[in-house]
Design an enzyme around this catalytic site. Structure first.
Site, PDB file in Angstrom:
ATOM      1  N   ASP A 477      48.841  -6.460 -37.137  1.00 44.75           N
ATOM      2  CA  ASP A 477      47.811  -5.658 -36.469  1.00 44.75           C
ATOM      3  C   ASP A 477      48.254  -5.229 -35.069  1.00 44.75           C
ATOM      4  O   ASP A 477      49.193  -5.794 -34.484  1.00 44.75           O
ATOM      5  CB  ASP A 477      46.519  -6.500 -36.386  1.00 44.75           C
ATOM      6  CG  ASP A 477      45.267  -5.652 -36.386  1.00 44.75           C
ATOM      7  OD1 ASP A 477      45.364  -4.434 -36.168  1.00 44.75           O
ATOM      8  OD2 ASP A 477      44.179  -6.213 -36.610  1.00 44.75           O
ATOM      9  N   ASP A 547      38.972   0.428 -40.477  1.00 42.96           N
ATOM     10  CA  ASP A 547      38.037  -0.697 -40.431  1.00 42.96           C
ATOM     11  C   ASP A 547      36.702  -0.302 -41.043  1.00 42.96           C
ATOM     12  O   ASP A 547      35.804  -1.133 -41.159  1.00 42.96           O
ATOM     13  CB  ASP A 547      37.829  -1.161 -38.979  1.00 42.96           C
ATOM     14  CG  ASP A 547      38.855  -2.210 -38.582  1.00 42.96           C
ATOM     15  OD1 ASP A 547      39.563  -2.705 -39.472  1.00 42.96           O
ATOM     16  OD2 ASP A 547      38.953  -2.528 -37.383  1.00 42.96           O
TER      17      ASP A 547
HETATM   18  C1  GLA Z   1      41.349  -5.326 -36.367  1.00 39.76           C
HETATM   19  C2  GLA Z   1      41.602  -5.063 -37.830  1.00 39.76           C
HETATM   20  C3  GLA Z   1      40.600  -5.828 -38.658  1.00 39.76           C
HETATM   21  C4  GLA Z   1      40.703  -7.297 -38.355  1.00 39.76           C
HETATM   22  C5  GLA Z   1      40.508  -7.525 -36.870  1.00 39.76           C
HETATM   23  C6  GLA Z   1      40.760  -8.965 -36.497  1.00 39.76           C
HETATM   24  O1  GLA Z   1      40.165  -4.747 -35.944  1.00 39.76           O
HETATM   25  O2  GLA Z   1      41.555  -3.697 -38.100  1.00 39.76           O
HETATM   26  O3  GLA Z   1      40.833  -5.600 -40.029  1.00 39.76           O
HETATM   27  O4  GLA Z   1      41.954  -7.773 -38.767  1.00 39.76           O
HETATM   28  O5  GLA Z   1      41.368  -6.709 -36.101  1.00 39.76           O
HETATM   29  O6  GLA Z   1      40.594  -9.196 -35.147  1.00 39.76           O
END
Ligand code: GLA
Length: 726
Positions: A477, A547
Site C-alpha cells: 500500500d 477503496d
Molecule cells: C488503504 C487501502 C485499504 C486498506 C487501508 C489500511 O486505504 O486502500 O484497502 O488496506 O489502507 O490502512
C-alpha cells in the site's frame, strides 16, 4: 521484418500485422508521415507531408522557406530553432543557454527489445519484436539523443522511449524530456482520458479539443487517483466498436504529463512523459538519462479494439510476475471487517468462514505491527504486535496452512509515522525541506526513496518479513501523496530530481524484492487505486482498483480502468451494505457479479451473513472459479457504458472462442421502461451458441445482429448469461 528503412526515399516503416507507423526525412528534418492501418509503402516525405510557406513563419534554411518546422509534423522537437510548440526535449547548458539543434547521426535496427535502465517496461517475451534506435546529436554541445521504437508485430503496439547521453565536457540540465511525440497534420479530434478522485477513480471523460492545449498531469509524486497516464485521440464518429483511436499510456508511477495541442495551423501535437513541473535533471559527462516508456496503440475498430490490444500486451508483455497468466487465490481480507481490532483467534475464525465460502487465502490487512491500533502510529516499525498475535506471523501462517488456507499480508513500506522508532532514529529519512514545517496525510510522512540507504532498509525489512513466515501474498500500500518535496541527501542543484529519484528508488526496491520472492503474489494499492499504472503492473500483476467497492460505483471504476488495463489486473472484493464509502445498499448478487470482473475476494465478516447469504457467496465463488479463465484471459467487449446509459454490460469470449459470458448491470429500475438491446461481438456468425440457463440456442449472427433484450426492473440488479458453442 517489422522495421524497414528505405534508404532511397529516406523513410522508416514500422509495420505490425495491422498497423503502420511511418516517418522519414524532409531535407534534414525528421518528419512524421503516417500512423494508422497497415500501409505498405508511401512515395516519400516531400509528397506525403503537407508543407508550404506560411506568412511570417520561421524557417531554418533560406533556400527552403516552405520547410517551416513550426508548421511541419515532426517526429522530434527541440526548443530554439523554429518549432515553437511543446518540445520533446528541453535542455539547459552550462552557459545558461536553453536552445538545442539535434541532427540525425545514425540508426540501428535490433531484434528484440532492450530493457530500460532502472525503469519498468514492456518486454518481448514470446512475441516478435524489433527495435529501431535513432541517434540524434547536438554537435555543438556534444549531447546525443536516442529515440527508441519497439514494434510488437503480432500485438499491434509500439513502445517508445528516449535516452539523453551527455558526451560533452560540461554538465547539462534536462528541463524536460517527453517519452513520445506524435504530430497529426489535421485536427478535429476528441480526447479520451481517465479522470476521477479518491474512491471515484478512472471515470471515462471524452471531450472535443479545439484550438489550444488539453493537458492531463500529476504533480503529486504518484500517477494518482485524479488522472491516469493515458490519453487517446479519437475521431468524432469513433465509438466503442468502430472508428479510429490513437492512444498512449505511460509505464510510469510518478509525476507525468500528457497533452494534445491544436495550433493555429489546425495541426495536433500529442505528447507524453515525465512532468517537467518541479523537475530537472543534471547530467554529467558520460551519464545517460532514460525516459519512461510510452506505449502507443492504434485501433481502427474503436475504443474496444484499442482496449483488447492493451489487454493482450499488458497480460503477456508487461506483467512479469509468474502469476501474470495464472489463476490467483480468492481472498478474504480483514480490513473492512475488523479494521485495527483483531487477534489470532478472530482472524482464524474469519479464515475458517472464508474457507467454507471457497476463499483460498486470508489477507491480514493493516494493524498487525508496532502499536498500530489506529492510523496515527508505527509505520516504519515492522515488528509484530505480540499482543494481537502472540505466536507472531509464523504461528498464524502455520495455523492457516493447517486449514489449507494461504496467508497474505498488508504492508506500507514507503511511509513512516512520526510516532515510530524509525522516525526517532532517522528524522531526516522522510521527504522534507529542512527548516520548514512538515505536512501530513493520514498522519504519516513519505520516506525519502531517493536515498539508497532508505531503499535498502525497506528491502531488508521486506526480506525479513517475507522470511519470517509462510507468506503467499503481499498487499503493498501507499496512502499519501508527496508534499514538502525535497531530499536532505541531495545537493541544492539536484532538489528538483527528488520526485523522479523517489520513483527510481521505488522501482529498485520492487525489482529486488519481487525477484527475491518470485512465488509471492504482490498486489499494489495506493489508498485504493491511486497508482494504477503500467509501472506498478510490471512488478505486481494486480492492483486494488479502489477503496470504493459499492457495486454501482465499481461498475464505473472497473469499466473506466478496463479502457487500458486488463480485467485480471483489477482486484475487486465483495463488501458489506450499507457500503462503508457511500452508504448505498445493493444486492449481494450484484456485488458478487461485479467483483467477478476482477481478482475476487471478500471484505466482510461471513459470520454476519444469513444462512441464505452465506450459501449465495459459496456459489458465487464457485461461479467465479468456473468463469475466471474466460473473464481474465479471454477477449473483453464493452457492450454498454454506465457513463452513457442506465445499463452497463460486458461480454467476455474465451480464448478458444467456445464460451461467452455476458454480465449485465441494470443501474436504476425504469418503471414501464424500454428494452435495452445488447448486440454481442466477436462471434462466429454461423456457429450456434447455447444459453446454459434457458437452454435456448442462438446463431452467432443473431446474437450479433439482433442482440439480446434486457429491461431494468430492479435497482442495481445484475444478470449473468453463459453460452457454450455447439
Ligand atoms: C488503504 C487501502 C485499504 C486498506 C487501508 C489500511 O486505504 O486502500 O484497502 O488496506 O489502507 O490502512
Amino acid at each position: 521484418m517489422s522495421i524497414v528503412f528505405d534508404e532511397k526515399k529516406k523513410l522508416f516503416y514500422l509495420h505490425s500485422k495491422r498497423t503502420s507507423y511511418i516517418f522519414g526525412f524532409l531535407n534534414e528534418h525528421l518528419v512524421h508521415i503516417y500512423w494508422g492501418s497497415r500501409l505498405d509503402t508511401v512515395p516519400g516525405a516531400d509528397a506525403c507531408v503537407p508543407h508550404c510557406s506560411r506568412p511570417q513563419a520561421l524557417y531554418n534554411c533560406p533556400e527552403r522557406r516552405d520547410l517551416q518546422k513550426d508548421t511541419l509534423p515532426l517526429e522530434f522537437s527541440t526548443f530554439g530553432n523554429t518549432d515553437l510548440r511543446n518540445p520533446t526535449v528541453h535542455i539547459q547548458y552550462a552557459d545558461g543557454s536553453t536552445i538545442s539543434e539535434f541532427e540525425y547521426v545514425s540508426h540501428e535496427i535490433l531484434d528484440g527489445k532492450p530493457s530500460l535502465d532502472g525503469l519498468p517496461s514492456t518486454f518481448a517475451g514470446d512475441s516478435g519484436v524489433q527495435t529501431l534506435a535513432i541517434r540524434l546529436s547536438d554537435k555543438i554541445k556534444g549531447v546525443d539523443i536516442l529515440l527508441y521504437y519497439s514494434v510488437f508485430e503480432d500485438k499491434d503496439a509500439i513502445a517508445r522511449h528516449a535516452e539523453i547521453v551527455n558526451r560533452g565536457t560540461e554538465t547539462i540540465k534536462i528541463l524536460s524530456c517527453m517519452s513520445a511525440n506524435v504530430d497529426f497534420a489535421d485536427c478535429g479530434y476528441e480526447v479520451i482520458t481517465l479522470c476521477g478522485a479518491v474512491q471515484r477513480e478512472r471515470y471515462v471523460q471524452r471531450e472535443a479539443i479545439n484550438f489550444g492545449n488539453k493537458i492531463i498531469e500529476s504533480r503529486r509524486g504518484a500517477s494518482g487517483h485524479q488522472r491516469n497516464p493515458f490519453i487517446a485521440l479519437v475521431r468524432k464518429n469513433t465509438s466503442e466498436n468502430s472508428g479510429e483511436v490513437y492512444a498512449m499510456n505511460l509505464i510510469y508511477s510518478g509525476n507525468f504529463i500528457a497533452g494534445a495541442d491544436v495550433d493555429c495551423y489546425s495541426t495536433t501535437r500529442v505528447y507524453m512523459g515525465i512532468n517537467s513541473f518541479d523537475f530537472s535533471w543534471r547530467l554529467c559527462t558520460d551519464e545517460k538519462f532514460v525516459s519512461p516508456e510510452a506505449v502507443m496503440v492504434y485501433s481502427d475498430s474503436g475504443i474496444g479494439g484499442m482496449s483488447r490490444i492493451f489487454h493482450r500486451l499488458y497480460r503477456e508483455n508487461l506483467c512479469r510476475s509468474k502469476w501474470a497468466l495464472s489463476e490467483r487465490p480468492v481472498k478474504i481480507n480483514s480490513w473492512e471487517t475488523a479494521l485495527f481490532d483483531f487477534n489470532e483467534d478472530t482472524l482464524l475464525a474469519l479464515a475458517q468462514k472464508g474457507k467454507r465460502m471457497g476463499a483460498d487465502m486470508l489477507v491480514l490487512d493493516d494493524g498487525w505491527f508496532g502499536r498500530r491500533n489506529d492510523d496515527t502510529t508505527s509505520l516504519g516499525d515492522w515488528s509484530v504486535n505480540y499482543e494481537k498475535l502472540p505466536g507472531g506471523l509464523s504461528s498464524l501462517a502455520d495455523k492457516l496452512k493447517a486449514m489449507d488456507m494461504k496467508f497474505g499480508l498488508w504492508v506500507e513500506p514507503e511511509m513512516v509515522s512520526e510516532e515510530s522508532a524509525l522516525f526517532k532514529m532517522h528524522p531526516d529519512w522522510c521527504i522534507h525541506v529542512p527548516g520548514r514545517k512538515k505536512t501530513y496525510g493520514r498522519a504519516q510522512l513519505v520516506l525519502d526513496l531517493s536515498r539508497r540507504e532508505v531503499c535498502d532498509y525497506i528491502v531488508n525489512t521486506m526480506t525479513e518479513i517475507l522470511n519470517s513466515a509462510d507468506i503467499s501474498y503481499i498487499k503493498w500500500d501507499m496512502n499519501r501523496n508527496m508534499t514538502d518535496v525535497g531530499s536532505s541527501a541531495l545537493p541544492a542543484e539536484r532538489q528538483r530530481e527528488t520526485a523522479h529519484r523517489y520513483i527510481l528508488g521505488l522501482y529498485y526496491i520492487l525489482d529486488t524484492v519481487t525477484a527475491a520472492f518470485p512465488d509471492v503474489l504482490f498486489e499494489s494499492c495506493a489508498a485504493g487505486g491511486g497508482r494504477f499504472d503500467g509501472g506498478m503492473l510490471y512488478y505486481m500483476p494486480q492492483i486494488w482498483a479502489s477503496d470504493n467497492s459499492d457495486a454501482c460505483d465499481r461498475a464505473k471504476i472497473q469499466y473506466g480502468t478496463s479502457l487500458v488495463y486488463p480485467v485480471c489486473t483489477m482486484s475487486a472484493h465483495v463488501s458489506r451494505v450499507p457500503n462503508v464509502v457511500n452508504g448505498r445498499i445493493t444486492p449481494l448478487k450484484s456485488r458478487c457479479d461485479i467483483a467477478m470482473m476482477g481478482q475476487f475476494g471478500f471484505e466482510f465478516d461471513p459470520a454476519k451473513l444469513s444462512d441464505e447469504e452465506f450459501e449465495y457467496c459459496k456459489n458465487a465463488v464457485a461461479d467465479f472459479k468456473k468463469y475466471r479463465n474466460i473473464i481474465h484471459f479471454g477477449d473483453m467487449y464493452r457492450l454498454s457504458s454506465p457513463f452513457e446509459t442506465n445499463i452497463a454490460a460486458w461480454q467476455f469470449v474465451s480464448q478458444d472462442k467456445n464460451e461467452i459470458l455476458l454480465i449485465v448491470f441494470n443501474i436504476m429500475s425504469e418503471v414501464n421502461g424500454p428494452f435495452h438491446i445488447l448486440k454481442l461481438e466477436g462471434l462466429e456468425k454461423q456457429a450456434i451458441y447455447r444459453d446454459d440457463e434457458s437452454k435456448l440456442e442462438f446463431s452467432g449472427a443473431l446474437l450479433m445482429q439482433m442482440g439480446i433484450h434486457f429491461r431494468n426492473t430492479a435497482d442495481f440488479s445484475t444478470k449473468v448469461l453463459h453460452f457454450t458453442k455447439d
